[in-house]
Motif scaffolding. Structure first.
Motif, PDB file in Angstrom:
ATOM      1  N   LEU A  72       0.866  -1.186   0.000  1.00 18.35           N
ATOM      2  CA  LEU A  72       0.000   0.000   0.000  1.00 18.35           C
ATOM      3  C   LEU A  72       0.897   1.229   0.000  1.00 18.35           C
ATOM      4  N   VAL A  73       0.869   1.993  -1.083  1.00 17.45           N
ATOM      5  CA  VAL A  73       1.839   3.064  -1.289  1.00 17.45           C
ATOM      6  C   VAL A  73       1.196   4.441  -1.137  1.00 17.45           C
ATOM      7  N   ASP A  74       1.776   5.258  -0.271  1.00 12.91           N
ATOM      8  CA  ASP A  74       1.433   6.679  -0.134  1.00 12.91           C
ATOM      9  C   ASP A  74      -0.025   6.933   0.238  1.00 12.91           C
ATOM     10  N   THR A 130       6.030  13.455  -9.592  1.00  8.97           N
ATOM     11  CA  THR A 130       6.498  12.244 -10.272  1.00  8.97           C
ATOM     12  C   THR A 130       7.723  11.659  -9.586  1.00  8.97           C
ATOM     13  N   VAL A 131       8.581  12.506  -9.038  1.00  9.47           N
ATOM     14  CA  VAL A 131       9.748  12.007  -8.304  1.00  9.47           C
ATOM     15  C   VAL A 131       9.288  11.257  -7.064  1.00  9.47           C
ATOM     16  N   ARG A 132       8.375  11.855  -6.332  1.00 10.76           N
ATOM     17  CA  ARG A 132       7.845  11.217  -5.115  1.00 10.76           C
ATOM     18  C   ARG A 132       7.211   9.872  -5.428  1.00 10.76           C
ATOM     19  N   ARG A 156      -3.392  14.086  -5.300  1.00 11.60           N
ATOM     20  CA  ARG A 156      -3.402  15.118  -4.260  1.00 11.60           C
ATOM     21  C   ARG A 156      -2.105  15.915  -4.249  1.00 11.60           C
ATOM     22  N   HIS A 157      -1.078  15.403  -4.922  1.00  9.28           N
ATOM     23  CA  HIS A 157       0.202  16.102  -4.968  1.00  9.28           C
ATOM     24  C   HIS A 157       0.286  17.084  -6.138  1.00  9.28           C
ATOM     25  N   GLY A 158      -0.747  17.102  -6.992  1.00  6.79           N
ATOM     26  CA  GLY A 158      -0.735  17.992  -8.142  1.00  6.79           C
ATOM     27  C   GLY A 158      -0.004  17.388  -9.326  1.00  6.79           C
ATOM     28  N   GLY A 159       0.247  18.217 -10.339  1.00  2.61           N
ATOM     29  CA  GLY A 159       0.949  17.746 -11.529  1.00  2.61           C
ATOM     30  C   GLY A 159       0.014  17.106 -12.533  1.00  2.61           C
ATOM     31  N   ASP A 160       0.588  16.590 -13.606  1.00  5.05           N
ATOM     32  CA  ASP A 160      -0.156  15.972 -14.693  1.00  5.05           C
ATOM     33  C   ASP A 160      -0.482  14.518 -14.347  1.00  5.05           C
ATOM     34  N   ALA A 182      -7.681   7.273  -7.653  1.00  8.70           N
ATOM     35  CA  ALA A 182      -7.591   8.720  -7.870  1.00  8.70           C
ATOM     36  C   ALA A 182      -8.973   9.287  -8.125  1.00  8.70           C
ATOM     37  N   GLY A 183      -9.045  10.618  -8.238  1.00  7.53           N
ATOM     38  CA  GLY A 183     -10.316  11.303  -8.376  1.00  7.53           C
ATOM     39  C   GLY A 183     -10.819  11.406  -9.802  1.00  7.53           C
ATOM     40  N   ASP A 184     -12.012  11.988  -9.942  1.00 11.14           N
ATOM     41  CA  ASP A 184     -12.682  12.085 -11.235  1.00 11.14           C
ATOM     42  C   ASP A 184     -11.883  12.903 -12.244  1.00 11.14           C
ATOM     43  N   ALA A 185     -11.313  14.013 -11.816  1.00  8.92           N
ATOM     44  CA  ALA A 185     -10.586  14.878 -12.742  1.00  8.92           C
ATOM     45  C   ALA A 185      -9.388  14.153 -13.351  1.00  8.92           C
ATOM     46  N   SER A 186      -8.680  13.385 -12.535  1.00  5.22           N
ATOM     47  CA  SER A 186      -7.541  12.618 -13.043  1.00  5.22           C
ATOM     48  C   SER A 186      -8.002  11.543 -14.022  1.00  5.22           C
TER      49      SER A 186
END
Length: 252
Positions: A72-74, A130-132, A156-160, A182-186
């Motif tokens: 289970l990651v992050d 992406t690094v995280r 939740r961390h933002g980005g593409d 992830a959420g609907d927007a993603s």
């Protein structure tokens, strides 16, 4: 390996969910609100007992086997690192959990192999998304017996969203099972990108036009209504490629 959530719920946080994910697949499950992604992640990784329904691995209800096989990651407030811990500190801790050398040299080599050496002294909460995500996923895969990951709320961390979705696809291509929550927007962004890829495919691969006389040039690729028509689960089987490279972490 195939893990199946069959009409699983955990009310009031999570209504009924049915999905599967398995070896060589990247699966995106939509989940909104603050608690729902984490609850779904806990259920999908065998770390929470459902209020109703079943969670099985290869047809068998065995939560212990799922916990051993799935990292289970992050997950917020469950498995995410404290935001002020340095990247080097996160790596050292994860290497220790994986039963590997976790000294300075091992940490440096691991960071270099993942292209994150320049972030060693940065707080994990400040590095690019992406690094995280790459770092936490790859470190989780070092644990003995891990065959897949459940990545929780990377948006939740933002980005593409397509950036971390490409990471999910690449990891699945190495023979791991990947579930991203992830959420609907993603989900909409990833679905739109996938649609564009299909539209840009060679003409011989395109489906026949059902009405050649209709002008579709101004038809929007993804309409506002499409967000509500998105499936709850997006599944991408990925051809598994042979990859025998692995992060070396032995101390000198």
């Amino acid at each position: 390996m195939r893990i199946a959530l069959n009409a699983v719920s955990k009310r009031p946080a999570l209504d009924t969910v049915t999905l599967t994910y398995g070896t060589g697949e990247a699966v995106l499950a939509r989940a909104e609100t603050e608690q729902r992604p984490t609850v779904l992640g806990l259920l999908a990784s065998g770390r929470m007992k459902p209020g109703s329904g079943t969670v099985t691995v290869d047809g068998v209800a065995d939560a212990s086997a799922i916990r051993r096989a799935i990292a289970l990651v992050d997950a917020p407030d469950v498995s995410d690192p404290a935001p002020n811990v340095t990247v080097a500190g996160v790596v050292a801790e994860e290497l220790m959990f994986a039963g590997r050398p976790s000294g300075v040299h091992a940490v440096k080599r691991t960071l270099a192999s993942l292209g994150a050496a320049k972030h060693a002294r940065d707080a994990i909460g400040q590095v690019p998304p992406t690094v995280r995500i790459r770092l936490l996923v790859e470190l989780a895969l070092l644990r003995d017996g891990v065959q897949g990951v459940v990545l929780t709320a990377p948006d939740r961390h933002g980005g593409d969203p397509n950036a971390w979705w490409r990471i999910a696809l690449e990891v699945a291509s190495r023979g791991f099972a990947v579930l991203v929550i992830a959420g609907d927007a993603s989900a909409a962004a990833i679905a739109a990108s996938s649609l564009v890829e299909r539209l840009e495919a060679p003409w011989e691969d395109a489906e026949p036009d059902d009405d050649p006389t209709r002008d579709d040039s101004d038809t929007p690729i993804l309409t506002e209504r499409s967000l509500f028509d998105l499936p709850d689960v997006i599944t991408r089987p990925v051809p598994v490629i042979e990859n025998d490279t692995h992060t070396e972490t032995s101390d000198e």
